[in-house]
Motif scaffolding. Sequence first.
Motif, mmCIF file in Angstrom:
data_model
loop_
_atom_site.group_PDB
_atom_site.id
_atom_site.type_symbol
_atom_site.label_atom_id
_atom_site.label_comp_id
_atom_site.label_asym_id
_atom_site.label_seq_id
_atom_site.Cartn_x
_atom_site.Cartn_y
_atom_site.Cartn_z
ATOM 1 N N PHE A 56 0.840 -1.194 0.000
ATOM 2 C CA PHE A 56 0.000 0.000 0.000
ATOM 3 C C PHE A 56 0.875 1.243 0.000
ATOM 4 C CE2 PHE A 56 -3.302 -2.540 2.599
ATOM 5 C CZ PHE A 56 -3.982 -2.937 1.453
ATOM 6 N N SER A 57 0.271 2.355 -0.414
ATOM 7 C CA SER A 57 0.969 3.632 -0.363
ATOM 8 C C SER A 57 1.073 4.110 1.082
ATOM 9 C CB SER A 57 0.200 4.677 -1.181
ATOM 10 O OG SER A 57 -1.018 5.014 -0.531
ATOM 11 N N TRP A 58 1.976 5.071 1.283
ATOM 12 C CA TRP A 58 2.150 5.693 2.593
ATOM 13 C C TRP A 58 0.813 6.254 3.093
ATOM 14 C CZ3 TRP A 58 6.552 6.824 5.652
ATOM 15 C CH2 TRP A 58 6.377 7.794 6.624
ATOM 16 N N LYS A 59 0.117 6.950 2.202
ATOM 17 C CA LYS A 59 -1.156 7.578 2.564
ATOM 18 C C LYS A 59 -2.186 6.531 2.979
ATOM 19 C CE LYS A 59 -4.514 10.873 0.761
ATOM 20 N NZ LYS A 59 -4.853 11.747 -0.361
ATOM 21 N N GLN A 60 -2.262 5.438 2.233
ATOM 22 C CA GLN A 60 -3.240 4.396 2.552
ATOM 23 C C GLN A 60 -2.912 3.719 3.888
ATOM 24 O OE1 GLN A 60 -6.037 3.939 1.075
ATOM 25 N NE2 GLN A 60 -6.713 2.156 2.213
ATOM 26 N N VAL A 61 -1.637 3.455 4.137
ATOM 27 C CA VAL A 61 -1.236 2.833 5.407
ATOM 28 C C VAL A 61 -1.593 3.744 6.575
ATOM 29 C CG1 VAL A 61 0.764 2.151 6.796
ATOM 30 C CG2 VAL A 61 0.534 1.315 4.460
ATOM 31 N N HIS A 62 -1.374 5.038 6.426
ATOM 32 C CA HIS A 62 -1.724 5.965 7.508
ATOM 33 C C HIS A 62 -3.231 6.098 7.685
ATOM 34 C CE1 HIS A 62 2.519 6.876 7.572
ATOM 35 N NE2 HIS A 62 2.301 7.422 8.739
ATOM 36 N N ARG A 63 -3.971 5.971 6.611
ATOM 37 C CA ARG A 63 -5.431 5.995 6.716
ATOM 38 C C ARG A 63 -5.909 4.757 7.491
ATOM 39 N NH1 ARG A 63 -6.938 6.372 1.323
ATOM 40 N NH2 ARG A 63 -6.463 8.578 1.429
ATOM 41 N N ILE A 64 -5.339 3.588 7.161
ATOM 42 C CA ILE A 64 -5.679 2.352 7.873
ATOM 43 C C ILE A 64 -5.285 2.478 9.343
ATOM 44 C CG2 ILE A 64 -5.137 -0.112 8.074
ATOM 45 C CD1 ILE A 64 -4.708 -0.059 4.972
ATOM 46 N N HIS A 65 -4.106 3.026 9.595
ATOM 47 C CA HIS A 65 -3.619 3.196 10.967
ATOM 48 C C HIS A 65 -4.564 4.084 11.772
ATOM 49 C CE1 HIS A 65 -1.010 5.226 14.016
ATOM 50 N NE2 HIS A 65 -0.700 3.960 14.266
ATOM 51 N N SER A 66 -4.975 5.183 11.189
ATOM 52 C CA SER A 66 -5.884 6.102 11.873
ATOM 53 C C SER A 66 -7.198 5.406 12.221
ATOM 54 C CB SER A 66 -6.142 7.318 10.989
ATOM 55 O OG SER A 66 -7.061 8.181 11.599
ATOM 56 N N LYS A 67 -7.746 4.668 11.277
ATOM 57 C CA LYS A 67 -8.993 3.935 11.516
ATOM 58 C C LYS A 67 -8.784 2.869 12.576
ATOM 59 C CE LYS A 67 -13.239 2.520 10.152
ATOM 60 N NZ LYS A 67 -13.621 1.680 11.280
ATOM 61 N N ALA A 68 -7.647 2.189 12.527
ATOM 62 C CA ALA A 68 -7.356 1.137 13.520
ATOM 63 C C ALA A 68 -7.284 1.716 14.923
ATOM 64 C CB ALA A 68 -6.044 0.432 13.161
ATOM 65 N N LEU A 69 -6.651 2.880 15.068
ATOM 66 C CA LEU A 69 -6.565 3.507 16.392
ATOM 67 C C LEU A 69 -7.954 3.909 16.897
ATOM 68 C CD1 LEU A 69 -3.347 5.676 16.162
ATOM 69 C CD2 LEU A 69 -3.630 3.431 17.215
ATOM 70 N N THR A 70 -8.815 4.320 15.980
ATOM 71 C CA THR A 70 -10.186 4.661 16.370
ATOM 72 C C THR A 70 -10.925 3.421 16.851
ATOM 73 O OG1 THR A 70 -10.254 6.457 14.752
ATOM 74 C CG2 THR A 70 -12.363 5.632 15.526
ATOM 75 N N ASP A 71 -10.702 2.292 16.180
ATOM 76 C CA ASP A 71 -11.385 1.046 16.510
ATOM 77 C C ASP A 71 -10.771 0.292 17.690
ATOM 78 O OD1 ASP A 71 -13.040 1.569 14.384
ATOM 79 O OD2 ASP A 71 -12.036 0.183 13.013
ATOM 80 N N PHE A 72 -9.505 0.587 17.994
ATOM 81 C CA PHE A 72 -8.763 -0.140 19.027
ATOM 82 C C PHE A 72 -9.220 0.263 20.416
ATOM 83 C CE2 PHE A 72 -5.117 -0.822 21.850
ATOM 84 C CZ PHE A 72 -4.774 -2.115 21.514
ATOM 85 N N LYS A 73 -9.495 -0.721 21.242
ATOM 86 C CA LYS A 73 -9.923 -0.488 22.622
ATOM 87 C C LYS A 73 -8.996 -1.274 23.535
ATOM 88 C CE LYS A 73 -13.752 1.705 21.456
ATOM 89 N NZ LYS A 73 -13.339 2.520 20.348
ATOM 90 N N MET A 74 -8.270 -0.591 24.413
ATOM 91 C CA MET A 74 -7.353 -1.275 25.320
ATOM 92 C C MET A 74 -8.049 -1.726 26.597
ATOM 93 S SD MET A 74 -4.385 -2.427 25.417
ATOM 94 C CE MET A 74 -3.456 -3.273 26.693
ATOM 95 N N THR A 75 -9.183 -1.138 26.932
ATOM 96 C CA THR A 75 -9.863 -1.504 28.180
ATOM 97 C C THR A 75 -10.687 -2.737 28.045
ATOM 98 O OG1 THR A 75 -11.691 -0.033 27.630
ATOM 99 C CG2 THR A 75 -9.950 0.834 29.063
#
Length: 75
Positions: A56-75
């Motif tokens: 994937f492109s840099w932009k696409q990887v960062h878009r996925i990363h941003s979405k993953a952080l939104t979806d990620f729950k540590m609690t």
Amino acid sequence: DGEERKYMKARYLRVKLCREIMDKIERLPNEDEKDVLAFRYIKLMKWEDICVEMGFSWKQVHRIHSKALTDFKMT
């Protein structure tokens, strides 16, 4: 002996935390999000290497990363 015990305890806590984080990553429904988070935070890969690994492109990887952080729950 005391220093070695402190080191072993700290190492144990890091491994335990890493396992907890990996378990949370594995609960994400999106495979690309799982991969990006695991590559970045578990395998400590550079962004460029993640892009190459995933194809994937840099932009696409960062878009996925941003979405993953939104979806990620540590609690």
